[in-house]
Structure formats: structure tokens, C-alpha cells
Design an enzyme around this catalytic site. Structure first.
Site, PDB file in Angstrom:
ATOM      1  N   ALA A 138       0.830  -1.200   0.000  1.00 45.91           N
ATOM      2  CA  ALA A 138       0.000   0.000   0.000  1.00 45.91           C
ATOM      3  C   ALA A 138       0.868   1.256   0.000  1.00 45.91           C
ATOM      4  O   ALA A 138       1.823   1.352  -0.759  1.00 45.91           O
ATOM      5  CB  ALA A 138      -0.984  -0.030   1.168  1.00 45.91           C
ATOM      6  N   CYS A 139       0.569   2.214   0.876  1.00 50.19           N
ATOM      7  CA  CYS A 139       1.270   3.503   0.848  1.00 50.19           C
ATOM      8  C   CYS A 139       2.737   3.401   1.238  1.00 50.19           C
ATOM      9  O   CYS A 139       3.500   4.338   1.003  1.00 50.19           O
ATOM     10  CB  CYS A 139       0.564   4.495   1.765  1.00 50.19           C
ATOM     11  SG  CYS A 139      -1.087   4.960   1.187  1.00 50.19           S
ATOM     12  N   SER A 140       3.136   2.290   1.841  1.00 49.44           N
ATOM     13  CA  SER A 140       4.541   2.103   2.218  1.00 49.44           C
ATOM     14  C   SER A 140       5.352   1.399   1.135  1.00 49.44           C
ATOM     15  O   SER A 140       6.529   1.096   1.352  1.00 49.44           O
ATOM     16  CB  SER A 140       4.631   1.296   3.518  1.00 49.44           C
ATOM     17  OG  SER A 140       4.049   1.991   4.592  1.00 49.44           O
TER      18      SER A 140
END
Length: 376
Positions: free
Chosen positions: A155-157
Site C-alpha cells: 500500500a502507501c509504504s
């Protein structure tokens, strides 16, 4: 063991912009239509009317002023409210690969390198357009890179996890260099008809070139260390996937198959997780907060970044110490921290320390400690 360095970055920015004013106009037109269609049920108290959005609400909630998208026409049409992207033949480059190609070429040019210098491509992103073949392998082919490639999703990481993966391979000697690319069409998974989140995301692609430090031709950032952590949570979720047709509702357009989050719980739970992660990473490397010259954080919400910046530095960050780009780009998932790094890193002096940190669904958090070096 070898030392990894970031030698180049690149950003692809779509040409189309949606301002908050445009977004509010489209959403409110949609809300008015739905309320009119359900007027009797609303009057009877059986259905809650949809509330209007506003520019003031969006900016106060997020700090976002606009976002770049691959298609604004469909998003701003109250009868559609999602991007309408041309169906491509399988013989054409996919849209994610095309975006990533632009960013990757910019990263290579900045580093003074070519495809022949790259051993690995990692496509690390939240929203991959297909299960297989890997988008990374398509990008590898378009660039003419030998070696190997693979996709990953945290995801966002995803960007920082991809950087750690590439840096670890460089450290071990299994590769000399890697491109970590983050193409994100977040507009495709956002529910633009939901007032609580319709303003959050934008589209972009970023690329980061990592090499053995002795191969760096110009200014670069030594990767001092990397750290990643995950903790399962349902508070940010998207249930879409290849099993969609096997469910009782088939391919019905269900709300849980778009971006969903419990914003208050995310704010309450992610902030301490990220703050503690950064503090522990720095402590283990013997780095004091006053030695950190720059924080390049995930661009999800200005209030979150302000909180994390204050915790990491032990004080309110000075202008420029914790640059934000979300006012222009909105949340671009994995790419946000890399946009900030690409745009606000060249002014650092020899030996200056900085930290890239991304965080999001999973929960997940990844951090990369860097030291600035100028070409000798």
C-alpha cells in the site's frame, strides 16, 4: 558488504488538474441528484440525505488544494464519477508502465546512467492494474533492461519497502543497481461519491535509482540504514480482486471494493506507530533529532505530517525541514514521500542527514535514513 546509494529520482506528473472548487461542484451536483431521486424516502426519515462538500471542509480536513489525475472528465461528471481510461490492446504498453517509464527515464538521466547499468526493476505500488504478467517486467522490457523484475504491494509504504529490498540486494552483492518505480492511479480506486474521502487521492508516478555507492557519478544519498514494520488492521481496506466474480453479489459495484477507511482510528493508531518507529530507527543508528536536516514524509494529511514532524524533531519543524507537496498532488499513496524527496533534497549540504518515511494500510511503515554526498 556493499553500501547502497540513491543516485537519481524522477517524477511523472499527469497534465490534468482537478481543483477543490471543481471537485465540490461535481460532488454537490451528484448529491443533489441522489437527494431528489430519494426525496420521498428522505422526507419519511427512511434515508439520510447526502450532505454537500465544500472547499473549506476539504482543506481543513487534509490541507489539499488540488490533485493531478489521468482523466478528469469522468471524475467530474456527476453521472459517472470515476476516471474513464482508454481500453488498451495487450500489445500496447499498459498505462502504469507508460507512467513509470517517464519517471524511470528521468531518474536514469539525473544519475547519468542508462538501462545497461540497471540489474533490477521493482514496481512497488498500491494499485496494480493486473495480476500478471508483472507490471515491473513490462517496465523492464520498455526500458531495455536485462536482469529481472517483480511487483510488490505494501500500500502507501510500497516505495520505502521497495527501497529496502533493493538496498538489501545491493548490500549483499547480488545486484549492483535497481530502479524502484511507483506508478499510482489512485483515482481509479477512490470512491468519488463519498463525501468523507472524495478529495483524498491523485495520480502520479515516481522512480528511484539505487546503486553501489562507488558507482555514483554525481551527487547522491548514501543509504545509512532502512527499517520496515507491519501490523494488521482493517481500518484502511479495499476488497476488490480477482475473486470478485465468485462472491454472491458477483461483479456488482460494491462500496467495499473501493478505498475505505476509518479515518479517526487511522489517525489515532498510525501516528504513535510511525512516531515510535522513526524514534527507534534513529536511536539505533545513534542519530539525535537535532542532527536530522530533512524529513520526507508520506503525503496523506497535513495534520498527520505536522504531528510526526514535531515528534521526530522534538520541536515544530522549521519551513523546509518537513516539506509537504500534498496541497498540489493530494495523497498519491506510495509515491508521495518520493515526490517530496525528489523536489526538496538537492539543497542539502555534504554530510547532511535526512529520513524518508512512508506509512499506511497494513498498517505498514517504512523508513530510510540517508546521508548527503556531493560528487568529488
Amino acid at each position: 558488504m556493499y553500501t547502497a546509494a540513491i543516485t537519481g529520482t524522477g517524477v511523472f506528473t499527469p497534465s490534468q488538474v482537478i481543483t477543490n472548487a471543481e471537485l465540490v461542484e461535481a460532488f454537490n451536483a451528484y448529491a443533489d441528484r441522489i437527494n431528489a431521486e430519494n426525496a420521498e424516502a428522505i422526507a419519511a426519515g427512511d434515508v439520510e440525505p447526502l450532505q454537500h462538500s465544500s472547499e473549506e471542509f476539504i482543506f481543513k480536513a487534509s490541507g489539499i488544494e488540488q490533485r493531478y489525475v489521468m482523466d478528469k472528465t469522468g471524475v467530474l461528471n456527476p453521472d459517472i464519477m470515476y476516471p474513464q481510461l482508454r481500453q488498451r490492446d495487450d500489445g500496447e504498453p499498459g498505462i502504469l508502465a507508460e507512467m513509470a517509464l517517464d519517471a524511470a527515464q528521468k531518474a536514469l538521466a539525473q544519475a547519468g546512467k542508462t538501462a545497461e547499468d540497471v540489474d533490477l526493476v521493482i514496481c512497488a505500488a498500491s494499485n496494480l492494474e493486473r495480476a500478471y504478467p508483472a507490471v515491473a517486467i513490462e517496465i523492464q522490457d520498455l526500458l531495455g533492461i536485462k536482469g529481472f523484475a517483480f511487483d510488490m504491494n505494501v500500500a502507501c509504504s510500497s516505495a520505502t519497502f521497495g527501497i529496502q529490498t533493493a538496498a538489501d540486494m545491493i548490500r549483499s552483492g547480488s545486484i549492483r543497481s535497481a530502479l524502484v518505480v511507483n506508478p499510482e492511479i489512485c483515482s481509479g480506486h477512490l470512491e468519488w461519491r463519498d463525501r468523507d474521502c472524495h478529495f483524498i487521492f491523485g495520480d502520479v508516478a515516481t522512480a528511484t535509482l539505487l546503486e553501489r555507492i562507488e558507482d555514483a557519478k554525481g551527487d547522491h544519498f548514501e543509504v545509512i540504514s532502512t527499517r520496515c514494520a507491519t501490523e494488521f488492521s482493517n481500518n484502511i481496506r479495499n476488497n476488490n480482486g480477482f475473486l470478485r466474480r465468485s462472491r454472491p453479489d458477483g461483479v456488482k459495484d460494491r462500496r467495499d471494493m473501493q478505498f475505505m477507511q476509518n479515518g479517526r482510528k487511522v489517525f489515532k493508531e498510525v501516528l504513535p506507530m510511525v512516531s515510535q518507529h522513526i524514534a527507534a530507527h534513529m536511536a539505533d543508528e545513534g542519530i539525535q533529532s537535532d542532527a536530522l536536516k530533512r524529513l520526507w514524509l508520506h503525503q496523506a494529511n497535513k495534520s498527520m505530517n505536522d504531528f510526526i514532524g514535531k515528534k521526530a524533531l522534538g520541536r515544530t519543524p522549521q519551513p523546509g525541514e518537513q516539506p509537504n507537496i500534498l496541497q498540489d498532488y493530494a495523497n498519491t499513496s506510495s509515491a508521495g514521500s518520493i515526490i517530496a524527496f525528489a523536489k526538496y533534497s538537492q539543497d542539502l549540504a555534504e554530510g547532511d542527514l535526512g529520513l524518508i518515511c512512508s506509512f499506511g494500510a497494513g498498517y505498514s511503515v517504512g523508513s530510510v535514513l540517508l546521508r548527503r554526498h556531493h560528487a568529488s
